[in-house]
Motif scaffolding. Sequence first.
Motif, PDB file in Angstrom:
ATOM      1  N   VAL A  86      -8.317 -16.505  -0.461  1.00 12.36           N
ATOM      2  CA  VAL A  86      -9.273 -15.792   0.407  1.00 12.36           C
ATOM      3  C   VAL A  86     -10.441 -16.713   0.762  1.00 12.36           C
ATOM      4  O   VAL A  86     -10.869 -16.794   1.923  1.00 12.36           O
ATOM      5  CB  VAL A  86      -9.790 -14.513  -0.289  1.00 12.36           C
ATOM      6  CG1 VAL A  86     -10.783 -13.780   0.611  1.00 12.36           C
ATOM      7  CG2 VAL A  86      -8.641 -13.603  -0.666  1.00 12.36           C
ATOM      8  N   ILE A  87     -10.953 -17.423  -0.246  1.00  5.04           N
ATOM      9  CA  ILE A  87     -12.082 -18.337  -0.019  1.00  5.04           C
ATOM     10  C   ILE A  87     -11.675 -19.483   0.896  1.00  5.04           C
ATOM     11  O   ILE A  87     -12.418 -19.870   1.804  1.00  5.04           O
ATOM     12  CB  ILE A  87     -12.609 -18.881  -1.371  1.00  5.04           C
ATOM     13  CG1 ILE A  87     -13.134 -17.726  -2.234  1.00  5.04           C
ATOM     14  CG2 ILE A  87     -13.698 -19.923  -1.151  1.00  5.04           C
ATOM     15  CD1 ILE A  87     -13.559 -18.141  -3.631  1.00  5.04           C
ATOM     16  N   CYS A 101     -18.267 -14.075  -3.046  1.00  2.00           N
ATOM     17  CA  CYS A 101     -17.020 -14.510  -3.686  1.00  2.00           C
ATOM     18  C   CYS A 101     -17.293 -15.285  -4.967  1.00  2.00           C
ATOM     19  O   CYS A 101     -16.628 -15.093  -5.988  1.00  2.00           O
ATOM     20  CB  CYS A 101     -16.207 -15.374  -2.727  1.00  2.00           C
ATOM     21  SG  CYS A 101     -15.447 -14.437  -1.399  1.00  2.00           S
ATOM     22  N   PHE A 109     -20.803 -14.672   2.378  1.00  2.00           N
ATOM     23  CA  PHE A 109     -19.428 -14.509   1.899  1.00  2.00           C
ATOM     24  C   PHE A 109     -19.186 -15.343   0.636  1.00  2.00           C
ATOM     25  O   PHE A 109     -18.599 -14.870  -0.344  1.00  2.00           O
ATOM     26  CB  PHE A 109     -18.457 -14.922   3.010  1.00  2.00           C
ATOM     27  CG  PHE A 109     -17.009 -14.841   2.604  1.00  2.00           C
ATOM     28  CD1 PHE A 109     -16.347 -13.624   2.604  1.00  2.00           C
ATOM     29  CD2 PHE A 109     -16.323 -15.982   2.217  1.00  2.00           C
ATOM     30  CE1 PHE A 109     -15.011 -13.547   2.222  1.00  2.00           C
ATOM     31  CE2 PHE A 109     -14.992 -15.915   1.840  1.00  2.00           C
ATOM     32  CZ  PHE A 109     -14.332 -14.694   1.844  1.00  2.00           C
ATOM     33  N   ILE A 110     -19.660 -16.606   0.673  1.00  2.00           N
ATOM     34  CA  ILE A 110     -19.457 -17.501  -0.469  1.00  2.00           C
ATOM     35  C   ILE A 110     -20.213 -16.987  -1.695  1.00  2.00           C
ATOM     36  O   ILE A 110     -19.698 -17.009  -2.818  1.00  2.00           O
ATOM     37  CB  ILE A 110     -19.902 -18.941  -0.123  1.00  2.00           C
ATOM     38  CG1 ILE A 110     -18.928 -19.562   0.875  1.00  2.00           C
ATOM     39  CG2 ILE A 110     -20.013 -19.810  -1.357  1.00  2.00           C
ATOM     40  CD1 ILE A 110     -17.502 -19.724   0.363  1.00  2.00           C
ATOM     41  N   ILE A 141      -8.074 -15.283  -6.235  1.00  2.00           N
ATOM     42  CA  ILE A 141      -9.231 -15.195  -5.330  1.00  2.00           C
ATOM     43  C   ILE A 141      -9.294 -16.402  -4.395  1.00  2.00           C
ATOM     44  O   ILE A 141      -9.824 -16.326  -3.289  1.00  2.00           O
ATOM     45  CB  ILE A 141     -10.542 -15.103  -6.152  1.00  2.00           C
ATOM     46  CG1 ILE A 141     -10.469 -13.928  -7.133  1.00  2.00           C
ATOM     47  CG2 ILE A 141     -11.758 -14.957  -5.258  1.00  2.00           C
ATOM     48  CD1 ILE A 141     -11.587 -13.918  -8.152  1.00  2.00           C
ATOM     49  N   ASN A 192      -8.189 -15.972 -11.568  1.00  2.00           N
ATOM     50  CA  ASN A 192      -9.046 -16.859 -10.770  1.00  2.00           C
ATOM     51  C   ASN A 192      -8.341 -17.356  -9.516  1.00  2.00           C
ATOM     52  O   ASN A 192      -8.903 -17.362  -8.414  1.00  2.00           O
ATOM     53  CB  ASN A 192      -9.454 -18.076 -11.625  1.00  2.00           C
ATOM     54  CG  ASN A 192     -10.939 -18.066 -11.940  1.00  2.00           C
ATOM     55  OD1 ASN A 192     -11.700 -17.347 -11.318  1.00  2.00           O
ATOM     56  ND2 ASN A 192     -11.362 -18.877 -12.885  1.00  2.00           N
ATOM     57  N   GLY A 232     -18.980 -13.014  -7.465  1.00  2.00           N
ATOM     58  CA  GLY A 232     -17.966 -11.996  -7.745  1.00  2.00           C
ATOM     59  C   GLY A 232     -16.879 -12.544  -8.648  1.00  2.00           C
ATOM     60  O   GLY A 232     -16.409 -11.854  -9.578  1.00  2.00           O
ATOM     61  N   ALA A 233     -16.469 -13.795  -8.392  1.00  2.00           N
ATOM     62  CA  ALA A 233     -15.439 -14.427  -9.226  1.00  2.00           C
ATOM     63  C   ALA A 233     -15.947 -14.624 -10.647  1.00  2.00           C
ATOM     64  O   ALA A 233     -15.229 -14.346 -11.625  1.00  2.00           O
ATOM     65  CB  ALA A 233     -15.037 -15.770  -8.619  1.00  2.00           C
TER      66      ALA A 233
END
Length: 607
Positions: A197-198, A278, A274-275, A194, A191, A281-282
């Motif tokens: 990047v966020i 992410c 993007f959020i 990632i 976790n 995706g996470a």
Amino acid sequence: MARNGLNSSSTPGQEFTKSKINKENLQKISELLKYLKPYRTKFALGMVFLLLSSLTGLAFPALIKVMVDVAQGIKADYGMPNSVNTIGYIAFAILFVQAFVSFFRIRLFVEVAEKALADIRRDTYFKMITLPMNFFANRRVGELNSRISADLSQIQDTLTTTLAEMIRQIILLIGGISILIVVSGKLTLFNLSILPVIVVAGVFFGKAIRKISRQAQDKLAESNTIVEETLQGISNVKAFVNEPYEAKRYDKSLREVVKIAVRGSNYRGGFASFIIFCLFGAIMGVIWYGSILVQQGGLSVGDLLAYMLYSVFVGAAMGSFPELYANVQKALGASERVLEILKEENEPISIHQTDHKIKDVIYGDLNFNNVHFSYPSRKDIIVLDGVSFTAKAGEKIAVVGPSGAGKSTIASLILGFYHAQNGEILFDGKPFSSFALTDIRNQVAIVPQDVILFGGTIKENIAYGKLTATDEEIADAAKKANAHLFITGFPEGYETVVGERGVKLSGGQRQRIAIARALLKNPAILILDEATSSLDSESERLVQEALEILMKGRTSIIIAHRLSTIREADQIIVLDKGQIVESGNHQQLLQNQDGLYKHLSALQFEV
């Protein structure tokens, strides 16, 4: 009409100024936190309930994990019962405790914040109304009203909601991450990989969006200014037939707002996409990797479910911080503006003294001795330049001269609204500074040209001159002021509401109420600042009769444009460019063929 850029103060929905959160600004806001001291016991109790509420919230994913494991036949850990029903009862018991403590957490924080804010509002208002006139000369009423309403409301939101919520989210964040590591270190590392990047993307997109938002706000402010200017000067717009020009100007401004907003939507859309990618995706990645660990026997289904729930807790806590942080910044900005007022040096007036007890009586002698004065905001312009005159008790002294000569400034100095830079003002031979400011103002009354009444009843407005006055005293003052007849002509009589600033009454009626108010005050020195200049002939006659009664036996300083109202004055002072150029009675001054008074008189009385 003015075309001097935007007027952001009039922009609806204007954003609060944000201040950086640093040591210096935190020290400033700590000055307001002293208002929490009287309620510190309840505040501490609220913090205990806040802690309990947060901890009980963290217990639910653990209970769900145990319940799922027990349902699958896996023995419960940490001494928990191996019955799904028992675990369910425990969960509902904890839920009841959380609901109970949450109620008292909110109840206590709101009570403490409301009481503390009421104290801050009270002190800010008390400070504001005891500040010198120069403070108000340099500020707009809307700005000051914003400080006592909008700024304090922002602080209120921070104390009631933001502060408690921030502490709660910090507990959930730290507790959630700690439990995540305990449940599965491998999933936590996955976790956290990632997260950078966020964060980087959030900083990049956030700066771009804020920049465009400011541009859009500025452009919208410009368009709102166009509306305000056009409506304020609508008579000019129509007189010059410039409706099409103004419509085109407004449309052009709106198109620029739209252009900026569309550009901003590209950044917002990109950031949202993007959020979403992410975030989901996470979640998908955690479920995927967690499922592999379950297959390998390194994780139970209950552990994976608990991990997912704690991840939601942590994600929600992290997601709330930007808004909470922004609210704290706004509160810091609001605190700075409120503290500016609280740190201003006020006049020596006690807000607790309402009985108007006079220690040093003034009998009415007034002396200006070589007084020099410039307004603090315009120090380079000399308003009074060596003014000297004497008024004995009971005399009528008239002050005349062209506009801007300094006539009204004399009234402001007598009342102590401002103080002379050089020279001195004497009451009964004693300097101004030897009297308490409240003693001077309690014994000096002013009837201005533009009478401003408060929005209450006629009775309340007259009684403003003497708060303890009886109904008989109020009625007697109104009779002497030629006001009783028109007051009793209203259906509600003295209980008639005058409206904001007295708009429901005519100019002459307002003047007579102001005279009644001054009569009730029973001053030693009376100032009439062009009290009849804006009235029609009949109203002027009635007001003049009332003024004669009011001036009887008092030292009267009559500031006048209409020379017909001052012929009976004991002494007439003629001011020009801040200096006394002539003085004497009406007949004496008319003898000076080259004098300013003779010139002004000829202008007013020539047919």
